[in-house]
Scaffold this active site. Structure first.
Site, mmCIF file in Angstrom:
data_model
loop_
_atom_site.group_PDB
_atom_site.id
_atom_site.type_symbol
_atom_site.label_atom_id
_atom_site.label_comp_id
_atom_site.label_asym_id
_atom_site.label_seq_id
_atom_site.Cartn_x
_atom_site.Cartn_y
_atom_site.Cartn_z
ATOM 1 N N TRP A 10 0.693 -1.312 0.158
ATOM 2 C CA TRP A 10 -0.356 0.241 -0.201
ATOM 3 C C TRP A 10 0.822 1.413 -0.280
ATOM 4 C CZ3 TRP A 10 -4.291 -1.227 3.272
ATOM 5 C CH2 TRP A 10 -5.594 -2.314 3.272
ATOM 6 N N HIS A 89 12.968 -2.598 -1.557
ATOM 7 C CA HIS A 89 11.831 -2.139 -2.341
ATOM 8 C C HIS A 89 12.742 -1.310 -3.504
ATOM 9 C CE1 HIS A 89 8.669 -0.267 -4.953
ATOM 10 N NE2 HIS A 89 7.830 -1.065 -4.535
ATOM 11 N N GLU A 158 10.814 -7.385 -9.261
ATOM 12 C CA GLU A 158 10.225 -6.228 -9.773
ATOM 13 C C GLU A 158 11.015 -4.816 -10.029
ATOM 14 O OE1 GLU A 158 6.282 -5.240 -7.130
ATOM 15 O OE2 GLU A 158 7.877 -4.287 -5.774
ATOM 16 N N GLY A 164 4.215 1.017 -11.095
ATOM 17 C CA GLY A 164 3.587 2.571 -11.474
ATOM 18 C C GLY A 164 3.527 2.747 -13.033
ATOM 19 N N SER A 198 2.792 -3.098 -11.801
ATOM 20 C CA SER A 198 1.747 -2.967 -12.765
ATOM 21 C C SER A 198 0.406 -3.809 -13.001
ATOM 22 C CB SER A 198 1.715 -2.317 -13.454
ATOM 23 O OG SER A 198 2.608 -1.173 -13.892
#
Ligand code: PGA
Length: 238
Positions: A10, A89, A158, A164, A198
């Site tokens: 989130w 990340h 990722e 995004g 995505s």
């Protein structure tokens, strides 16, 4: 029914009202891990003890150093009942200059307290264009040593270009990286591999059908309750 994992990252998307109004009680919650902003972990944990939660960060500082203002310690997370933590990340690697050394220190702290790390790796657009993506991922995986690999860890592929952007990696791109990660770490068994970038209710079915994948990491789309519910339903039907 598939047991594939759904990790909902989130980030900082939901504010206090967004968290308060999110219909957590309508979430099935099985094989789902929610990673809300750190400020809301306690609130969600107190109200919904059945949910699996992940922190988005953890301190790299050695617990032996004693008191340290401002750190999110592994001990605090453990006491709060947080079972997972995201480490490395790309937003943190890029914007906070997190390198392998720091990531390794975070991994050590998480593992010491039995918190399962979700380690994120992935190349940027240029690195993919220049065909360097496998080397980049191998270098990022260098933060893992054999002691880490023997633990329960989750590795999230990722690609930075897909986060995004609305453009998820293709099935063949994901499959290639799954093979690459397994061969780089030279183990296949207990590694949990997920894809993020995505992922949404439109592409979840295709992505979930990738056999070598144990789950997905969903950012923006997972903050919308209806999309999250749809994603959960689709994954469970596979
Ligand atoms: P996204 O984010 O699903 O919004 O692309 C994924 C992530 O950054 O973990």
């Amino acid at each position: 029914m598939s047991n594939k994992l759904i990790i909902a990252n989130w980030k900082d998307y939901l504010d206090h009202n967004g968290i308060k109004n999110f219909p957590f009680h309508q979430i099935n919650g099985q094989h789902l891990i929610i990673a809300p902003a750190t400020s809301y972990l306690g609130l969600i944990r107190a109200k919904f003890p059945h949910l699996s939660l992940a922190a988005q960060d953890i301190s790299a500082v050695s617990p032996n150093l004693g008191a340290f203002t401002g750190e999110i310690t592994a001990e605090n997370l453990k006491n709060l009942g947080i079972g997972y933590v995201m480490i490395g990340h790309s937003e943190r690697r890029i914007l906070c200059n997190e390198n392998n050394e720091l990531i390794k220190a975070k991994l050590n702290n998480a593992i010491k307290y039995n918190i399962t790390p979700i380690i994120c790796v992935g190349e940027n657009y240029l690195e993919r264009q220049n065909n360097q993506y496998k080397d980049v991922i191998s270098r990022q995986l260098d933060s893992l040593d054999i002691a880490h690999i023997k633990q329960n860890i989750i590795i999230a592929y990722e690609p930075v270009w897909s986060i995004g952007s609305g453009e998820a990696a293709s099935m063949s791109q994901i499959e290639e990286i799954m093979i690459h990660i397994k061969s780089s770490l030279r183990i296949a068994g207990n590694l949990i591999l997920v894809y993020g970038g995505s992922v949404n209710a439109q592409n979840i079915s295709e992505i979930s059908h990738i056999e070598s994948l144990d789950g997905v990491l969903v950012g923006k789309a997972s903050t919308d309750f209806e999309q999250l519910r749809l994603i959960e339903n689709i994954v469970r039907q596979i």
